[in-house]
Design a protein around this motif. Structure first.
Motif, mmCIF file in Angstrom:
data_model
loop_
_atom_site.group_PDB
_atom_site.id
_atom_site.type_symbol
_atom_site.label_atom_id
_atom_site.label_comp_id
_atom_site.label_asym_id
_atom_site.label_seq_id
_atom_site.Cartn_x
_atom_site.Cartn_y
_atom_site.Cartn_z
ATOM 1 N N LEU A 181 0.877 -1.158 0.000
ATOM 2 C CA LEU A 181 0.000 0.000 0.000
ATOM 3 C C LEU A 181 0.915 1.208 0.000
ATOM 4 O O LEU A 181 1.812 1.315 0.845
ATOM 5 C CB LEU A 181 -0.904 0.008 1.235
ATOM 6 N N VAL A 182 0.702 2.097 -0.957
ATOM 7 C CA VAL A 182 1.535 3.287 -1.102
ATOM 8 C C VAL A 182 0.639 4.517 -1.002
ATOM 9 O O VAL A 182 -0.356 4.620 -1.722
ATOM 10 C CB VAL A 182 2.280 3.280 -2.460
ATOM 11 N N GLU A 183 0.979 5.422 -0.093
ATOM 12 C CA GLU A 183 0.233 6.667 0.059
ATOM 13 C C GLU A 183 1.154 7.834 -0.240
ATOM 14 O O GLU A 183 2.180 7.999 0.419
ATOM 15 C CB GLU A 183 -0.345 6.776 1.471
ATOM 16 N N ASP A 184 0.809 8.587 -1.275
ATOM 17 C CA ASP A 184 1.597 9.740 -1.707
ATOM 18 C C ASP A 184 3.076 9.368 -1.883
ATOM 19 O O ASP A 184 3.974 10.108 -1.486
ATOM 20 C CB ASP A 184 1.439 10.889 -0.716
ATOM 21 N N GLY A 185 3.310 8.194 -2.446
ATOM 22 C CA GLY A 185 4.669 7.754 -2.737
ATOM 23 C C GLY A 185 5.394 7.071 -1.595
ATOM 24 O O GLY A 185 6.516 6.612 -1.755
ATOM 25 N N VAL A 186 4.761 6.972 -0.415
ATOM 26 C CA VAL A 186 5.388 6.378 0.764
ATOM 27 C C VAL A 186 4.771 5.000 1.032
ATOM 28 O O VAL A 186 3.544 4.847 1.030
ATOM 29 C CB VAL A 186 5.218 7.294 2.000
ATOM 30 N N VAL A 187 5.624 4.023 1.274
ATOM 31 C CA VAL A 187 5.171 2.659 1.544
ATOM 32 C C VAL A 187 4.532 2.606 2.928
ATOM 33 O O VAL A 187 5.169 2.915 3.931
ATOM 34 C CB VAL A 187 6.355 1.665 1.466
ATOM 35 N N LYS A 188 3.266 2.208 2.969
ATOM 36 C CA LYS A 188 2.531 2.096 4.235
ATOM 37 C C LYS A 188 2.407 0.654 4.702
ATOM 38 O O LYS A 188 2.275 0.401 5.902
ATOM 39 C CB LYS A 188 1.137 2.723 4.105
ATOM 40 N N SER A 189 2.408 -0.289 3.770
ATOM 41 C CA SER A 189 2.448 -1.706 4.123
ATOM 42 C C SER A 189 3.195 -2.436 3.025
ATOM 43 O O SER A 189 3.198 -1.998 1.865
ATOM 44 C CB SER A 189 1.039 -2.295 4.308
ATOM 45 N N LEU A 190 3.843 -3.530 3.393
ATOM 46 C CA LEU A 190 4.614 -4.323 2.438
ATOM 47 C C LEU A 190 4.541 -5.786 2.859
ATOM 48 O O LEU A 190 4.903 -6.124 3.983
ATOM 49 C CB LEU A 190 6.077 -3.864 2.404
ATOM 50 N N ASP A 191 4.049 -6.624 1.960
ATOM 51 C CA ASP A 191 3.933 -8.049 2.233
ATOM 52 C C ASP A 191 4.589 -8.824 1.105
ATOM 53 O O ASP A 191 4.144 -8.764 -0.043
ATOM 54 C CB ASP A 191 2.465 -8.448 2.389
ATOM 55 N N ILE A 192 5.653 -9.548 1.451
ATOM 56 C CA ILE A 192 6.473 -10.276 0.485
ATOM 57 C C ILE A 192 6.245 -11.769 0.681
ATOM 58 O O ILE A 192 6.329 -12.272 1.803
ATOM 59 C CB ILE A 192 7.967 -9.942 0.685
ATOM 60 N N GLU A 193 5.978 -12.467 -0.414
ATOM 61 C CA GLU A 193 5.797 -13.918 -0.352
ATOM 62 C C GLU A 193 7.147 -14.598 -0.140
ATOM 63 O O GLU A 193 8.157 -14.172 -0.705
ATOM 64 C CB GLU A 193 5.172 -14.441 -1.648
#
Length: 161
Positions: A131-143
């Motif tokens: 999830l990216v808000e205004d270019g900033v990563v807010k959540s990151l889920d990697i398999e």
């Protein structure tokens, strides 16, 4: 080093196929002032990507928009012809941006590249969602495995939102 929550995405330019041919899409235009779901696949038309990962985002497009998502994009280390064909074949045209990271520049810049040469694929992207808000990563889920689409699925993203 892998990008982390709270960091700004690096400047990058993708190619996206349109009716008028390829257009350049840069991170500034795609993410500025928006709330965007970005997910990545190891390759267009590959089994898990085509049968599981992408369909979930297509089926949940409206639900994601209803949760305040302005845009959805998928990125793969493929050329824009392949990504354009995948968009058309999947019914995703107009719903999702199909971004070609043809030389893996963006994927490498965020530290999510993986060498799948052993399987004949070369350097590709790990499977993830963010999830990216205004270019900033807010959540990151990697398999953990490129053959899985669970933590990076549309359903998982909906639950996060």
């Amino acid at each position: 080093m892998t990008i982390a929550i709270g960091q700004k995405l690096p400047q990058a330019t993708f190619k996206e196929k349109t009716a008028d041919g390829p257009v350049e899409v840069n991170t500034q235009d795609l993410f500025a002032g928006k709330r965007v779901v970005l997910f990545a696949v190891p390759g267009a038309f590959t089994p898990t990507c085509t049968l599981n990962h992408l369909p979930g985002y297509l089926e949940n497009h409206e639900a994601l928009v209803a949760k305040g998502i302005d845009d959805i994009a998928v990125v793969a280390v493929n050329d824009w012809h392949v990504m354009g064909a995948w968009a058309q074949q999947s019914g995703g045209l107009g719903k999702i941006h199909f971004l070609a990271d043809f030389d893996a520049a963006f994927t490498k810049a965020i530290g999510l590249d993986i060498d799948l040469s052993g399987g004949g694929l070369g350097v590709r992207s790990k499977r993830y969602s963010m999830l990216v808000e205004d270019g900033v990563v807010k959540s990151l889920d990697i398999e953990e495995s490129p053959g899985q689409a669970t933590v990076s699925s549309a359903q998982a993203m909906l639950e996060r939102l």
